[in-house]
Design a protein around this motif. Structure first.
Motif, PDB file in Angstrom:
ATOM      1  N   SER A 168       0.823  -1.207   0.000  1.00 40.57           N
ATOM      2  CA  SER A 168       0.000   0.000   0.000  1.00 40.57           C
ATOM      3  C   SER A 168       0.862   1.264   0.000  1.00 40.57           C
ATOM      4  N   ARG A 169       1.920   1.294   0.798  1.00 39.13           N
ATOM      5  CA  ARG A 169       2.816   2.465   0.838  1.00 39.13           C
ATOM      6  C   ARG A 169       3.510   2.659  -0.505  1.00 39.13           C
ATOM      7  N   ARG A 170       3.985   1.564  -1.067  1.00 41.17           N
ATOM      8  CA  ARG A 170       4.671   1.640  -2.353  1.00 41.17           C
ATOM      9  C   ARG A 170       3.733   2.075  -3.482  1.00 41.17           C
ATOM     10  N   ASP A 171       2.462   1.695  -3.387  1.00 42.65           N
ATOM     11  CA  ASP A 171       1.499   2.055  -4.426  1.00 42.65           C
ATOM     12  C   ASP A 171       1.309   3.563  -4.470  1.00 42.65           C
ATOM     13  N   ASP A 172       1.251   4.208  -3.306  1.00 41.69           N
ATOM     14  CA  ASP A 172       1.134   5.669  -3.258  1.00 41.69           C
ATOM     15  C   ASP A 172       2.342   6.334  -3.917  1.00 41.69           C
ATOM     16  N   GLU A 173       3.526   5.802  -3.654  1.00 37.79           N
ATOM     17  CA  GLU A 173       4.740   6.365  -4.243  1.00 37.79           C
ATOM     18  C   GLU A 173       4.764   6.151  -5.749  1.00 37.79           C
ATOM     19  N   ALA A 174       4.347   4.976  -6.189  1.00 35.77           N
ATOM     20  CA  ALA A 174       4.294   4.692  -7.633  1.00 35.77           C
ATOM     21  C   ALA A 174       3.337   5.644  -8.334  1.00 35.77           C
ATOM     22  N   ASP A 175       2.198   5.914  -7.719  1.00 40.83           N
ATOM     23  CA  ASP A 175       1.236   6.854  -8.300  1.00 40.83           C
ATOM     24  C   ASP A 175       1.835   8.247  -8.429  1.00 40.83           C
ATOM     25  N   ARG A 176       2.559   8.688  -7.410  1.00 44.14           N
ATOM     26  CA  ARG A 176       3.166  10.028  -7.446  1.00 44.14           C
ATOM     27  C   ARG A 176       4.159  10.157  -8.604  1.00 44.14           C
ATOM     28  N   VAL A 177       4.998   9.144  -8.749  1.00 40.92           N
ATOM     29  CA  VAL A 177       6.021   9.198  -9.804  1.00 40.92           C
ATOM     30  C   VAL A 177       5.359   9.167 -11.179  1.00 40.92           C
ATOM     31  N   PHE A 178       4.366   8.306 -11.351  1.00 37.45           N
ATOM     32  CA  PHE A 178       3.688   8.224 -12.650  1.00 37.45           C
ATOM     33  C   PHE A 178       2.989   9.537 -12.990  1.00 37.45           C
ATOM     34  N   GLN A 179       2.356  10.155 -12.005  1.00 33.67           N
ATOM     35  CA  GLN A 179       1.676  11.420 -12.262  1.00 33.67           C
ATOM     36  C   GLN A 179       2.656  12.530 -12.613  1.00 33.67           C
ATOM     37  N   LEU A 180       3.848  12.503 -12.023  1.00 36.61           N
ATOM     38  CA  LEU A 180       4.870  13.488 -12.379  1.00 36.61           C
ATOM     39  C   LEU A 180       5.305  13.308 -13.831  1.00 36.61           C
ATOM     40  N   ILE A 181       5.542  12.067 -14.237  1.00 30.92           N
ATOM     41  CA  ILE A 181       5.933  11.796 -15.626  1.00 30.92           C
ATOM     42  C   ILE A 181       4.820  12.223 -16.578  1.00 30.92           C
ATOM     43  N   THR A 182       3.581  11.902 -16.231  1.00 25.51           N
ATOM     44  CA  THR A 182       2.440  12.278 -17.065  1.00 25.51           C
ATOM     45  C   THR A 182       2.333  13.792 -17.188  1.00 25.51           C
ATOM     46  N   ARG A 183       2.566  14.485 -16.088  1.00 23.93           N
ATOM     47  CA  ARG A 183       2.508  15.954 -16.074  1.00 23.93           C
ATOM     48  C   ARG A 183       3.481  16.545 -17.105  1.00 23.93           C
ATOM     49  N   HIS A 184       4.709  16.073 -17.107  1.00 23.21           N
ATOM     50  CA  HIS A 184       5.697  16.643 -18.033  1.00 23.21           C
ATOM     51  C   HIS A 184       5.464  16.172 -19.466  1.00 23.21           C
ATOM     52  N   PHE A 185       4.946  14.977 -19.631  1.00 25.91           N
ATOM     53  CA  PHE A 185       4.589  14.527 -20.983  1.00 25.91           C
ATOM     54  C   PHE A 185       3.493  15.426 -21.556  1.00 25.91           C
ATOM     55  N   ASN A 186       2.448  15.693 -20.768  1.00 23.21           N
ATOM     56  CA  ASN A 186       1.366  16.550 -21.235  1.00 23.21           C
ATOM     57  C   ASN A 186       1.840  17.980 -21.479  1.00 23.21           C
ATOM     58  N   ARG A 187       2.740  18.460 -20.632  1.00 20.07           N
ATOM     59  CA  ARG A 187       3.273  19.808 -20.834  1.00 20.07           C
ATOM     60  C   ARG A 187       4.010  19.914 -22.173  1.00 20.07           C
ATOM     61  N   SER A 188       4.694  18.846 -22.552  1.00 17.53           N
ATOM     62  CA  SER A 188       5.455  18.872 -23.802  1.00 17.53           C
ATOM     63  C   SER A 188       4.558  19.014 -25.031  1.00 17.53           C
ATOM     64  N   LEU A 189       3.276  18.660 -24.890  1.00 18.47           N
ATOM     65  CA  LEU A 189       2.342  18.782 -26.002  1.00 18.47           C
ATOM     66  C   LEU A 189       1.901  20.218 -26.230  1.00 18.47           C
ATOM     67  N   LYS A 190       2.089  21.065 -25.222  1.00 16.11           N
ATOM     68  CA  LYS A 190       1.660  22.457 -25.303  1.00 16.11           C
ATOM     69  C   LYS A 190       2.809  23.455 -25.287  1.00 16.11           C
ATOM     70  N   ASP A 191       3.820  23.148 -24.487  1.00 15.62           N
ATOM     71  CA  ASP A 191       4.928  24.088 -24.271  1.00 15.62           C
ATOM     72  C   ASP A 191       6.084  23.727 -25.195  1.00 15.62           C
ATOM     73  N   PHE A 192       6.440  24.642 -26.090  1.00 15.77           N
ATOM     74  CA  PHE A 192       7.489  24.382 -27.067  1.00 15.77           C
ATOM     75  C   PHE A 192       8.847  24.124 -26.419  1.00 15.77           C
ATOM     76  N   ASP A 193       9.061  24.690 -25.234  1.00 12.15           N
ATOM     77  CA  ASP A 193      10.391  24.607 -24.625  1.00 12.15           C
ATOM     78  C   ASP A 193      10.531  23.432 -23.655  1.00 12.15           C
ATOM     79  N   GLU A 194       9.444  22.730 -23.378  1.00 12.82           N
ATOM     80  CA  GLU A 194       9.478  21.674 -22.359  1.00 12.82           C
ATOM     81  C   GLU A 194      10.482  20.567 -22.712  1.00 12.82           C
ATOM     82  N   LEU A 195      10.477  20.135 -23.967  1.00 13.32           N
ATOM     83  CA  LEU A 195      11.385  19.056 -24.376  1.00 13.32           C
ATOM     84  C   LEU A 195      12.841  19.465 -24.208  1.00 13.32           C
ATOM     85  N   ASN A 196      13.146  20.687 -24.589  1.00 14.70           N
ATOM     86  CA  ASN A 196      14.530  21.155 -24.451  1.00 14.70           C
ATOM     87  C   ASN A 196      14.956  21.183 -22.990  1.00 14.70           C
TER      88      ASN A 196
END
Length: 331
Positions: A168-196
């Motif tokens: 259960s503790r590890r699942d919360d941590e896994a969710d946090r990391v995945f949401q962070l990755i998703t956040r930056h992936f989605n940002r790259s679709l809108k922000d031209f400078d995110e990938l750089n």
């Protein structure tokens, strides 16, 4: 697509003409200012207008009801969409539980903090710059959490009930990391400078996001195995337990090897061996599953559920390996 020849003007200026139709469509005239965005993958984006602020700089959300689930869903959606500043407004005033839920969730997510909080609004501000984030390292961290959860879940199935709380503790941590990755992936679709700022190409970032998505699903199945194990109080044949543990270990190896293939740009030959291993594991799962007809219905039901999650874990690893195989063709 149109091909235009680059010309040299003066001592060191390169120019290229733009299509007249495109210029006319965007009301571009001689002397107008254009904005150029060079990217690490060699592409160059041209914009007619530079906005005063990024489209991701701010979002304001008016909640439609006082349900805790509504506030959490909207806040989480805004976070993973990549907004820097998120402001939530209630229809009237925040219910105490609703406000507490949003504040609590903001503390669980990575790279944000509550900037302002009252009965009439909650404003959360992003703290992390993309240049400070390593998506590659985040994927490695997510894999560690996920496979640790899976190993603990199989141990719980084998009789070690102390591992359930760890999962259960590890699942919360896994969710946090995945949401962070998703956040930056989605940002790259809108922000031209995110990938750089991330130091990645579009292909690399997509491969990391896709891998993280599969790892998050493996984590979900680890939780499922642990839940099944914790609710079953009957006996399971020791030989059968051993076979299931072995298959669980094999499925984790597939996930580990396939993730390595994405992270380290493995060759096609190395990836094929992982894909072949996955096929063997899924066949072995089917053989054991079919043999469960000789077991009691209750025992067969539990083992079938665990085998299904092991099979899906192996197949999520296969999805990652196939992504790595596609990437190998770009090398």
């Amino acid at each position: 697509m149109e091909a235009r020849k680059v010309q040299k003007v003066g001592g060191g200026t390169y120019t290229v003409s733009m299509p007249v139709d495109w210029a006319d469509e965007h009301d571009i005239e001689a002397g107008d200012l254009l904005y150029l965005y060079p990217h690490l993958d060699g592409s160059l984006t041209i914009r007619r207008n530079e906005k005063d602020q990024s489209e991701l700089s701010n979002v304001e959300i008016v909640l439609t009801d006082s349900e805790v689930s509504t506030a959490k869903r909207m806040f989480q959606a805004a976070y993973t969409a990549g907004f820097d500043k998120i402001t939530l407004y209630p229809e009237d005033i925040f219910a105490r539980k609703q406000r507490q839920a949003v504040i609590s969730l903001s503390r669980e997510l990575t790279g944000i903090e509550v900037a302002e909080e009252s009965e009439s609004q909650i404003t959360v501000q992003g703290l992390l710059d993309a240049s400070e984030v390593s998506i590659r390292q985040s994927v490695i961290q997510l894999r560690f959490n996920t496979l640790s959860m899976h190993e603990a879940a199989i141990a719980a199935f084998a009789g070690d009930a102390t591992e359930v709380e760890y999962i259960s503790r590890r699942d919360d941590e896994a969710d946090r990391v995945f949401q962070l990755i998703t956040r930056h992936f989605n940002r790259s679709l809108k922000d031209f400078d995110e990938l750089n700022q991330l130091g990645l190409s579009r292909r690399e970032l997509f491969a990391y996001y896709f891998t993280a998505r599969q790892l998050e699903r493996v984590a979900d199945h680890a939780v499922k195995i642990a839940n099944v194990a914790s609710r079953y109080d009957g006996e399971i044949d020791e030989e059968l337990r051993s076979e299931v543990r072995s298959l669980g270990s094999d499925s984790r190896q597939i996930v580990e090897d396939s993730t390595d293939a994405v992270i380290n740009d493995y060759s096609a030959g190395e990836i094929h061996s992982t894909l072949n291993f996955c096929n063997r594991v899924t066949e072995d799962v089917s053989v054991i599953d079919e043999a469960l007809v000789d077991r009691t219905p209750k025992e067969a039901f539990v083992v079938t559920r665990v085998l299904d999650s092991i099979d899906r874990t192996a197949k999520y690893g296969k999805n990652i390996a196939e992504c790595a195989l596609q990437n190998s063709l770009w090398s």
